[in-house]
Design a protein around this motif. Structure first.
Motif, PDB file in Angstrom:
ATOM      1  N   THR A  28       0.826  -1.210   0.000  1.00  0.00           N
ATOM      2  CA  THR A  28       0.000   0.000   0.000  1.00  0.00           C
ATOM      3  C   THR A  28       0.859   1.258   0.000  1.00  0.00           C
ATOM      4  OG1 THR A  28      -1.787  -1.140   1.177  1.00  0.00           O
ATOM      5  CG2 THR A  28      -1.766   1.276   1.277  1.00  0.00           C
ATOM      6  N   ALA A  29       1.892   1.256   0.839  1.00  0.00           N
ATOM      7  CA  ALA A  29       2.766   2.429   0.913  1.00  0.00           C
ATOM      8  C   ALA A  29       3.460   2.679  -0.418  1.00  0.00           C
ATOM      9  CB  ALA A  29       3.792   2.242   2.028  1.00  0.00           C
ATOM     10  N   MET A  30       3.895   1.623  -1.086  1.00  0.00           N
ATOM     11  CA  MET A  30       4.565   1.777  -2.371  1.00  0.00           C
ATOM     12  C   MET A  30       3.580   2.242  -3.445  1.00  0.00           C
ATOM     13  SD  MET A  30       7.039  -1.585  -2.114  1.00  0.00           S
ATOM     14  CE  MET A  30       7.816  -1.345  -3.707  1.00  0.00           C
ATOM     15  N   TRP A  31       2.370   1.744  -3.363  1.00  0.00           N
ATOM     16  CA  TRP A  31       1.344   2.185  -4.315  1.00  0.00           C
ATOM     17  C   TRP A  31       1.085   3.672  -4.153  1.00  0.00           C
ATOM     18  CZ3 TRP A  31      -3.303   4.638  -4.325  1.00  0.00           C
ATOM     19  CH2 TRP A  31      -4.093   4.509  -5.477  1.00  0.00           C
ATOM     20  N   VAL A  32       0.985   4.136  -2.909  1.00  0.00           N
ATOM     21  CA  VAL A  32       0.757   5.561  -2.659  1.00  0.00           C
ATOM     22  C   VAL A  32       1.862   6.390  -3.296  1.00  0.00           C
ATOM     23  CG1 VAL A  32       0.734   7.321  -0.853  1.00  0.00           C
ATOM     24  CG2 VAL A  32      -0.631   5.244  -0.572  1.00  0.00           C
ATOM     25  N   ARG A  33       3.099   5.924  -3.177  1.00  0.00           N
ATOM     26  CA  ARG A  33       4.211   6.671  -3.776  1.00  0.00           C
ATOM     27  C   ARG A  33       4.161   6.621  -5.296  1.00  0.00           C
ATOM     28  NH1 ARG A  33       8.084  10.623  -2.912  1.00  0.00           N
ATOM     29  NH2 ARG A  33       9.401  10.545  -4.758  1.00  0.00           N
ATOM     30  N   ASP A  34       3.901   5.443  -5.854  1.00  0.00           N
ATOM     31  CA  ASP A  34       3.941   5.293  -7.306  1.00  0.00           C
ATOM     32  C   ASP A  34       2.786   6.013  -7.989  1.00  0.00           C
ATOM     33  OD1 ASP A  34       6.211   3.767  -7.067  1.00  0.00           O
ATOM     34  OD2 ASP A  34       5.151   1.848  -7.126  1.00  0.00           O
ATOM     35  N   ARG A  35       1.599   5.973  -7.389  1.00  0.00           N
ATOM     36  CA  ARG A  35       0.421   6.539  -8.042  1.00  0.00           C
ATOM     37  C   ARG A  35       0.116   7.957  -7.608  1.00  0.00           C
ATOM     38  NH1 ARG A  35      -2.951   2.727 -10.269  1.00  0.00           N
ATOM     39  NH2 ARG A  35      -3.916   4.567 -11.206  1.00  0.00           N
ATOM     40  N   LEU A  36       0.501   8.337  -6.399  1.00  0.00           N
ATOM     41  CA  LEU A  36       0.125   9.644  -5.873  1.00  0.00           C
ATOM     42  C   LEU A  36       1.322  10.548  -5.622  1.00  0.00           C
ATOM     43  CD1 LEU A  36      -2.606   8.554  -3.289  1.00  0.00           C
ATOM     44  CD2 LEU A  36      -2.869   9.119  -5.702  1.00  0.00           C
ATOM     45  N   ASP A  37       2.462  10.210  -6.170  1.00  0.00           N
ATOM     46  CA  ASP A  37       3.648  11.047  -5.989  1.00  0.00           C
ATOM     47  C   ASP A  37       3.360  12.464  -6.483  1.00  0.00           C
ATOM     48  OD1 ASP A  37       6.205  11.955  -5.560  1.00  0.00           O
ATOM     49  OD2 ASP A  37       6.945  11.251  -7.483  1.00  0.00           O
ATOM     50  N   GLY A  38       3.599  13.422  -5.656  1.00  0.00           N
ATOM     51  CA  GLY A  38       3.345  14.807  -6.043  1.00  0.00           C
ATOM     52  C   GLY A  38       2.012  15.331  -5.590  1.00  0.00           C
ATOM     53  N   SER A  39       1.246  14.531  -4.804  1.00  0.00           N
ATOM     54  CA  SER A  39      -0.027  15.036  -4.293  1.00  0.00           C
ATOM     55  C   SER A  39       0.185  16.260  -3.422  1.00  0.00           C
ATOM     56  CB  SER A  39      -0.742  13.941  -3.487  1.00  0.00           C
ATOM     57  OG  SER A  39      -1.130  12.885  -4.337  1.00  0.00           O
ATOM     58  N   TRP A  40       1.294  16.253  -2.694  1.00  0.00           N
ATOM     59  CA  TRP A  40       1.655  17.424  -1.895  1.00  0.00           C
ATOM     60  C   TRP A  40       3.116  17.762  -2.141  1.00  0.00           C
ATOM     61  CZ3 TRP A  40      -0.653  13.229   0.875  1.00  0.00           C
ATOM     62  CH2 TRP A  40      -2.020  13.405   1.122  1.00  0.00           C
ATOM     63  N   ARG A  41       3.414  19.017  -2.075  1.00  0.00           N
ATOM     64  CA  ARG A  41       4.798  19.483  -2.165  1.00  0.00           C
ATOM     65  C   ARG A  41       5.077  20.369  -0.950  1.00  0.00           C
ATOM     66  NH1 ARG A  41       2.645  20.803  -7.356  1.00  0.00           N
ATOM     67  NH2 ARG A  41       3.142  19.205  -8.907  1.00  0.00           N
ATOM     68  N   ASP A  42       6.331  20.457  -0.579  1.00  0.00           N
ATOM     69  CA  ASP A  42       6.666  21.276   0.592  1.00  0.00           C
ATOM     70  C   ASP A  42       6.208  22.714   0.414  1.00  0.00           C
ATOM     71  OD1 ASP A  42       7.765  19.181   1.991  1.00  0.00           O
ATOM     72  OD2 ASP A  42       9.814  19.548   1.305  1.00  0.00           O
ATOM     73  N   GLU A  43       6.208  23.196  -0.833  1.00  0.00           N
ATOM     74  CA  GLU A  43       5.779  24.572  -1.083  1.00  0.00           C
ATOM     75  C   GLU A  43       4.331  24.811  -0.652  1.00  0.00           C
ATOM     76  OE1 GLU A  43       7.328  22.616  -3.125  1.00  0.00           O
ATOM     77  OE2 GLU A  43       8.974  23.654  -4.156  1.00  0.00           O
TER      78      GLU A  43
END
Length: 310
Positions: A28-43
């Motif tokens: 699940t954690a890897m899926w979140v990274r692979d599919r939702l990468d960039g959902s939030w940015r530090d900016e």
């Protein structure tokens, strides 16, 4: 504490290699990274922090940890431990394998910032926009988050306790608002039956109270008869007027818990009489909205809070 934005962070090559080798199908954690990468940015979080001060942890990473914590039903300590020990969390956060992680209290601090003003709604809107851009949310579609449970501020009552307490509450309401309606109806026997809060289960401080009432069906029938007499008295003397909240609660409980048989006698409902489902029955005379809820292995008396659809 301030934010030092990190843009375009990539997963370290060794972290990705080890994570893929040890989890061929992913997690699940890897899926979140692979599919939702960039959902939030530090900016996106810069307004949450002052401009000066020592650099803090990446708020985008902390937001991701909070999402994983919810998805995997982890406590704050367990989530922080997973960041230190689980390779798929290391992968999801794009950390080096030797990253020491953080103390679990950091998550509490982050959620305190999230709870201020309308930041949670803003963050959700931002995530939804990026999910749409990634093609994970269809245009004009409906996305539903799972509901959560809220406990009612009321005791769990047996059927007999519910009816007895409802009659007592209705009598107390009339004693405050229209005491004349109780003349000739409420006797010394009513005082013995409804003069104090109903507690059937024995407690260490009250050993004289039995854990199981004697003749429960008889007592339930008597309470139903008293309730019917009370409601009839109110309707005769105040026709067409709205009932007070406790009298309305008693009326609904009577409809759900009693029937009049073929001989015209009032008796408690039985299974064959077709009682309403437990999820529709009044559970407390003091809260008509509270319901019994069962979800999987979790049961409670209260409410289901449903997040809005998008």
């Amino acid at each position: 504490m301030s934010v030092r934005p990190r843009s375009g962070v990539q997963i370290p090559a060794l972290t990705a290699q080890v994570a893929r080798a040890s989890n061929l199908r992913g997690t699940t954690a890897m899926w979140v990274r692979d599919r939702l990468d960039g959902s939030w940015r530090d900016e996106d979080f810069e307004a949450w922090y002052p401009r000066d001060g020592r650099p803090g942890l990446s708020p985008a990473q902390l937001a991701t940890v909070c999402v994983l914590q919810f998805l995997l039903n982890l406590s704050g300590r367990q989530a922080a431990e997973a960041v230190r020990c689980r390779i798929d969390f290391t992968y999801a956060l794009a950390l080096e394998l030797d990253d020491p992680g953080f103390h679990h209290s950091v998550l509490g601090d982050f959620r305190d910032r999230l709870a201020k003003d309308d930041r949670a709604d803003q963050l959700l809107d931002l995530a939804l926009e990026r999910l749409k851009a990634a093609g994970l949310v269809k245009a004009r579609g409906r996305q539903r988050t799972d509901s959560t449970h809220i406990l009612a501020a009321a005791r769990e009552l047996t059927r007999l306790e519910l009816v007895l307490d409802a009659v007592r509450a209705a009598v107390e309401e009339l004693a405050r608002t229209a005491p004349e309606l109780l003349d000739g109806l409420v006797t010394a026997e009513w005082g013995e039956r409804y003069g104090r809060p109903v507690r059937m289960r024995s407690q260490p401080s009250q050993p004289s109270q039995p854990s199981q009432p004697s003749h429960p069906v008889t007592r339930l029938t008597q309470a139903g008869t008293d309730a019917a007499d009370l409601l009839t008295r109110v309707q005769q003397h105040r026709p067409g007027r709205a009932l007070g909240p406790q009298l309305e609660a008693l009326r609904q409980i009577m409809v759900q818990q009693f029937v009049v048989d073929a001989r015209g006698r009032l008796r408690p409902c039985r299974e064959k009489d077709g009682q309403p489902p437990a999820g529709l029955q009044v559970c407390s005379p003091y809260d008509l909205q509270a319901r019994f809820v069962l979800r999987g292995n979790t049961r409670w008396t209260g409410y289901l809070a449903q997040a809005p659809t998008t």
